[in-house]
Design an enzyme around this catalytic site. Structure first.
Site: not given
Ligand code: GLV
Length: 320
Positions: A238, A267, A285, A287
């Site tokens: 984060r 963000e 972002h 991920g």
């Molecule tokens: C993505 O950032 C998540 O926390 O799943």
């Protein structure tokens, strides 16, 4: 039949799963749901399927009213949810751990490779149309073999990133609230250290801890100064875990060599100083952004909702 609010676009499979049993109000606007719409549409809901961009706080819980039984976040991180306020009202909060571990570790490792091998710079150079020529010292990066990865937060994603690092010939140290299972530590040959030692010895520092008041600005000017001048910082956790002002200064002044970021302190705004620097890789972002992973996340969130509405224990409740 219960009423479920889904606050954004999620894969159809998950919405269908909910619709088979309940009345679903799914936000399908091109823009994300605004605060006013969120508060208005939550009113009278039995369940809310939330995204990490939705703030689930006392105001939202009040707006939803006494029927609300479950908030199912489609994310592993849940810093957007006031979990204490949920439990005070008997609202179960759930997240989606496990299913996004590998996808997120892939992005962490992609950032490690991009930062150490200067791939963003290379891509930007080609696209600029400027002349370039192969040369012995042209865009030289640094290798990973024999280097040390420092994992901050050795949960599932930290461990999956460490596994990738081992395959690239790296050593692993980690800092975590608790020691990993001895079998995992042995498999990864990973040594648990304090954060200060990790910062001093790691060539790559990768952040995988949850965001909370305790980890706000965990990495600031002092921590960056403690890192090697050749080190790389990677953040797929984060944004506010890193003091972005301090990071921009450290990158500009070469206090550390480079960084790879998938998340930002404010963000979706990115610090303007970072945008001007060559030695930082910036991703939006991504991920968990694979079709398979997002489908698994949304399906797990739906299963959490259905379990609570049936009066059962949800598969992945948030436990504080
Ligand atoms: C993505 O950032 C998540 O926390 O799943």
């Amino acid at each position: 039949m219960s009423r479920i609010l889904v606050t954004g676009r999620i894969p159809d499979a998950a919405v269908e799963r909910l619709r088979a049993e309940h009345d679903v109000d799914a936000w399908t606007g091109a823009e994300s749901i605004g605060r006013d719409q969120l508060l208005r549409r939550a009113a009278g809901s039995d369940a809310v399927v939330s995204l990490l961009t939705d703030r689930i706080d006392r105001e939202l819980l009040d707006a939803a009213g006494p029927r609300l039984k479950v908030v199912a976040n489609v994310a592993v991180g849940y810093d957007n949810i006031d979990v204490a306020a949920c439990s005070e009202r008997g609202v179960v909060a759930t997240n989606t751990p496990g299913v996004l571990t590998e996808a997120t570790a892939d992005i962490a490792f992609a950032l490690i490779l991009m930062a150490t091998r200067r791939l963003g710079e290379g891509e930007r150079l080609i696209r600029s149309g400027d002349a370039w020529k192969w040369g012995m010292s042209f865009l030289l990066g640094t290798g990973l073999q024999g280097k040390t990865l420092g994992v901050v937060g050795m949960g599932g994603i930290g461990r999956a990133t460490a596994r990738r690092a081992r395959a690239f010939g790296m050593d692993v140290v980690y800092q975590s609230r608790s020691a990993v299972d001895p079998g995992v530590a042995a498999e990864l040959d990973a040594r648990r250290v304090e954060l200060d030692e990790l910062l001093e010895i790691a060539d790559v520092v990768s952040l995988h801890c949850p965001y909370s008041p305790a980890t706000h600005h965990l990495i600031g000017a002092r921590q960056l100064a403690a890192m090697k001048p050749s080190a790389v910082l990677v953040n797929t956790a984060r944004g506010p875990i890193v003091d972005e002002d301090a990071l921009a200064t450290a990158l500009d002044e070469r206090v550390i060599a480079s960084a790879g970021l998938d998340v930002y302190e404010h963000e979706p705004r990115v610090h303007p100083a970072l945008l001007r620097l060559q030695n930082v890789v910036l991703l939006p972002h991504l991920g968990s952004a694979t079709v398979e992973t997002r489908t698994a996340m949304a399906t797990l969130a739906a299963d959490n909702v259905l379990a609570v509405l049936r009066g059962d224990q949800p598969p992945t409740p948030i436990t504080r």
